[in-house]
Design an enzyme around this catalytic site. Structure first.
Site, PDB file in Angstrom:
ATOM      1  N   GLU A  11       3.028 -28.721  16.406  1.00  0.00           N
ATOM      2  CA  GLU A  11       2.317 -28.251  15.212  1.00  0.00           C
ATOM      3  C   GLU A  11       0.962 -27.626  15.547  1.00  0.00           C
ATOM      4  OE1 GLU A  11       1.870 -31.100  11.995  1.00  0.00           O
ATOM      5  OE2 GLU A  11       0.341 -29.875  11.018  1.00  0.00           O
ATOM      6  N   ASP A  28       1.972 -33.665  13.266  1.00  0.00           N
ATOM      7  CA  ASP A  28       1.012 -34.699  12.849  1.00  0.00           C
ATOM      8  C   ASP A  28       1.738 -35.820  12.113  1.00  0.00           C
ATOM      9  OD1 ASP A  28      -1.670 -32.376  11.935  1.00  0.00           O
ATOM     10  OD2 ASP A  28      -1.145 -33.330  13.861  1.00  0.00           O
ATOM     11  N   TYR A  38       0.817  -1.214   0.000  1.00  0.00           N
ATOM     12  CA  TYR A  38       0.000   0.000   0.000  1.00  0.00           C
ATOM     13  C   TYR A  38       0.850   1.262   0.000  1.00  0.00           C
ATOM     14  CZ  TYR A  38      -4.369  -2.503   0.548  1.00  0.00           C
ATOM     15  OH  TYR A  38      -5.449  -3.316   0.349  1.00  0.00           O
TER      16      TYR A  38
END
Lengths: 511, 374
Positions: free
Chosen positions: B202, B254, B107
């Protein structure tokens, strides 16, 4: 058994019954044809005298469906006594000579008078004055159709106070002006394009004035009349030649009635058709005549036809006319060398015009066709030029799919090879098509060079503007980043950098 | 930029970045003064120039360089963009001491020049270019991503207080929900710690569980929540804990190819960060869930998708995944064709993970390390 009466048909009567052969088929086309015929005569009348044509055309509504066409020119004029026969009798020109011309030696004007008479029963008013004459002849004419003779309704001589010369025709025609108007205007504009040495003023039936001013003074030389070429002679033509011939030997007959036949060619030809050189032409047997005609169409050693009978528009005149009427960014024209088909010489001239403000962008090029300087506005699809354009490999010449391209084609010949009588499309005979294609290739090559150049210039302009836009920012940012006070000048950028094709990969050590 | 000698680590880094950026500016400025089209070199980040460095154990760049020249019309816009980012970083961020996200930078560029960047990903690429030119990560010149993860454990850090300018210390157990890893923390000085290891987790659920069960005390660990793919700041902190405090790092993710990948980015880095160093922890250990864990504890599983299988096969071939125990487990996964989330351990009981799983894991890893398999 009912009796069928056979009457003799005068030429006028013949055309009266078959007027579509001369272009008077529909009310729209008839008005257009009438206008054309007179205008063509006027242009011929000026050009024949080497005069820059100054033509004044007015079309006014006379009554429901009847319009008066008024055309006045500054040509060489028709001698007073000859006016009635020239405009109110259907005849062909005298000697059997060949020369390129717009009109059919005044035949068209007589047809117009005839058609006017049929549809309005009004006479045609004609004024004529030859160069240097003190008197103007005024005639009001009609035609006795059955006898093909002029009817002089009125004749007077007027004093030529303003030293005018030329012909003025005022004729009334029944027709559909609404439909004819666009074609009439198109015709005048097209004519102006190939005759930039002419001044044409036109006031249409709605009162609008159009002015086409000349931009050059050079009036093209008309072709010189020449004797016919043996190729393309038929039995009838041969009989006519024999009838008026005064030579007493076939040898002399050939040399004096045909172009480019000298002693040796005559001798070789007569040997070829097994006729004695000293045979009296008047004493030829019918089968001998047939043999001669067949021989003329098969003998290989005739020289190619003379071309001084032709009058091409010329590359300079074409270019000037196109620039004036179409205002393109680019124009190229080519006048090919004369060729022949069946003993008739012809010249192909083609011009390409590209870009500018007036040429419409289209998927097909705008085609302007001309034959013997006359615009051809009908029957485009079957024309040889349209055919060549359709089968042309435009992509190879960098012409984009939707281009502003106008193609102008001109066929000049002593006998323009139309596909059919009464039609305006030119035949795609091998000799013609080949020339048209070659001419288009020449123009297309020039166009390609031009398109490459503007493409390069366009890209260069974009590049330059990009540099001029961005480098100042770079300077600004670099200055602020480095903490320095003044921004260095980036004026050295004007003119743009180069386009590199690859990043320069530098295999250097770790910095 | 302050003329005082940098007091702490953060100051040092900022000064270094700043100096390098200004040097770049000077170089370009000089060329412009000489009325030359300015240009600079930067390392090539094409795949032909990226290789896995055995010594540093991460993806690195080779020697190839690219010259970006303002004379080349196709380089012109990126050149301009690069200069803008460098200027913005040095003068609008580092000098006044502000940070900016990627979006902020995008921006800000609009106000300097309309439509300088086509979209944000274009500006992201330029930031990476600047990183590779000066050889420092964007966090070092105050451009921080939005994504942040959390840390909890007995670690005391110190930094300069924004308002008072004095030194401030905080301990990372003070916030029971964990402390967000932001720019200040990444650059802060580590004062002291009682921890003996770092556990990277995680999922948020598992992180929460470990805090609640006082896993930090039970295992003398600093807990780091990765929140999926670890943000760069987090990876940096993990490395610093490993390098500066000497703490071993364990990745608890995981039991699927994606989890293994998260581990590997921490350990060996990514191709997109090949131009940077200091983001990887090569000695980090992949703890689980392993295929063996899944079968041993009979955990609830999901079927491998076709993508999972493809990915696992790819990992088998990846140079970063050649350690014996990794290879073994990958092959087991292929045979098993099932995967499980780390949270599936809860199926045993809520406290199974701290009571049974983790203690067993640490013992197992120690054994494997002794056997040289890890």
């Amino acid at each position: 058994m009912s009796k069928v009466e056979f009457k003799q048909l005068s030429p006028a009567d013949f055309f009266y019954r078959n007027r579509e052969l001369a272009g008077f088929d529909t009310p729209t086309k008839s008005l257009y044809t009438a206008f054309r015929e007179i205008l063509e005569n006027s242009l011929d009348g000026a050009e024949i005298g080497g005069i820059n044509p100054d033509i004044f055309i007015v079309i006014k509504k006379k009554s429901e469906d009847v319009y008066t066409i008024f055309i006045s020119d500054n040509g060489i004029g028709i001698p007073g006594k000859k006016v009635p026969n020239a405009l109110a009798k259907l005849l062909f020109g005298g000697k059997y000579v060949e020369r390129q011309s717009r009109g059919h030696f005044g035949l068209g004007a007589s047809m117009t008078v005839l058609y006017s008479q049929i549809t309005t029963n009004l006479p045609t008013r004609v004024l004529s004055c030859t160069r240097g004459s003190d008197e103007i002849d005024e005639y009001h004419l009609m035609i006795n159709i059955q006898r093909n003779e002029p009817i002089i309704r009125y004749h007077a001589k007027l004093p030529n106070k303003k030293k005018w010369h030329g012909v003025t025709v005022e004729v009334n025609i029944e027709g559909d002006y609404g439909r004819a108007h666009p074609k009439i205007l198109e015709y005048i504009k097209a004519t102006a394009m190939v005759a930039p040495y002419a001044n044409i003023t036109f006031i249409d039936a709605y009162g609008t004035l159009y002015k086409f001013n000349k931009v050059i003074d050079e009036v093209p030389k008309l072709g010189e009349p020449v004797l016919p070429h043996p190729r393309g002679v038929d039995t009838e033509k041969m009989l006519r030649l024999l009838r008026v011939a005064r030579q007493r030997s076939m040898n002399k007959f050939l040399q004096n009635n045909f172009q480019r036949i000298g002693e040796i060619t005559a001798k070789n030809f007569l040997k070829f058709v097994d006729i004695k050189p000293d045979k009296d032409p008047q004493k030829l047997e019918h089968d001998e005549i047939v043999r001669i005609v067949q021989g003329m169409n098969s003998f290989e050693d005739f020289l190619s036809p003379e071309t001084k009978c032709l009058s091409p528009i010329g590359e300079n005149v074409l270019t000037k006319g196109i620039m004036k009427e179409l205002e393109p960014d680019f124009v190229t024209a080519i006048t090919r060398r004369p060729q022949a088909y069946s003993g008739h010489p012809f010249v192909i001239e083609i011009a390409f015009a590209y870009g500018g403000k007036t040429i419409e962008r289209s998927s097909e090029p705008n085609l302007f066709r001309f034959a013997n300087r006359i615009p051809l506005l009908y029957d485009q699809y079957a024309d040889v030029s349209a055919k060549v354009i359709r089968t042309f490999n435009w992509r190879m010449y960098k012409v984009p799919d939707n281009a502003q391209l106008a193609i102008i084609t001109h066929v000049a010949s002593t006998k323009v090879p139309y596909r059919t009588a009464g039609k305006e499309s030119i035949s795609d005979r091998e000799e013609i098509e080949r020339e048209v294609r070659l001419a288009m290739q020449v123009c297309a090559r020039k166009l390609r060079v031009y398109l490459s150049r503007i493409d390069r210039e366009h890209r260069q302009a974009i590049r330059t503007s990009i540099f001029e836009k961005y480098v100042p920012y770079i300077a600004r940012f670099a200055t602020r980043l480095s903490g320095k006070k003044t921004i260095p000048s980036t004026d050295f950028v004007v003119g743009g950098g180069e386009a590199k094709t690859e990043d320069q990969k530098v295999n250097s050590g770790v910095k | 930029m302050s003329k005082q000698k940098p007091e702490n680590r953060a100051e040092k880094i900022k000064q270094q970045s700043f100096d390098k950026l200004v040097t770049l500016g000077n170089k370009i400025y000089k060329q412009l003064q000489e009325e030359k089209y300015p240009e600079f070199d930067m390392p090539s980040r094409t795949s032909s120039n990226i290789y896995y460095d055995e010594k540093t154990r991460q993806f690195s760049l080779g020697k190839k360089k690219i010259r970006r020249s303002s004379r080349n019309v196709r380089h012109l816009k990126p050149f301009l963009q690069t200069m803008f980012v460098a200027m913005f970083a040095a003068r609008d961020l580092l000098e006044p001491g502000r940070t900016s996200t990627l979006r902020d930078l995008y921006y800000s560029s609009e106000s300097a020049m309309a439509k300088m960047f086509k979209n944000q990903s274009e500006s992201d690429n330029i930031i990476t270019d600047v990183e590779s030119i000066i050889g420092m990560a964007r966090e070092d010149f105050n451009i921080f991503p939005d994504a942040r993860s959390t840390i909890y454990g007995d670690l005391t850090i110190s930094f300069k207080d924004k308002k008072t300018g004095n030194k401030r210390e905080i301990n990372l157990t003070f916030n029971p929900d964990g402390q967000t890893i932001g720019p200040t923390m990444v650059r802060s000085d580590f004062v002291k710690t009682s921890a003996k290891k770092v556990i990277c987790i995680e999922s948020g659920g598992m992180f929460q569980r470990l805090i609640e069960e006082d896993a930090d005390e039970k295992f003398d660990a600093i807990l780091v929540h990765l929140a999926g793919q670890a943000p760069r700041g987090t990876r940096r902190i993990i490395r610093r804990l490993n390098e500066e405090m000497g703490l071993p790092v364990y990745a608890f993710v995981d039991g699927d190819p994606w989890g293994i990948h998260i581990y590997n980015v921490i350990a060996a880095g990514s191709a997109s960060a090949a131009h940077l160093s200091g983001l990887t922890t090569p000695d980090a250990v992949w703890m689980g869930l392993t295929a063996t864990d899944i079968t041993r504890y009979e955990l609830p599983t999901d079927q491998f998708t076709k993508g999972d299988t493809t990915r696992t096969v790819q990992l088998l071939r990846d140079p970063r995944y050649q350690k014996p125990y990794l290879q073994e487990e990958l092959k087991k996964f292929l045979k098993l064709k099932r995967k499980a989330e780390q949270q599936s351990l809860t199926s045993k009981s809520l406290t199974f993970v701290v009571d049974e799983y983790l203690p067993a894991k640490f013992k197992e890893i120690e054994k494997l390390q002794k056997a040289g398999k890890i």
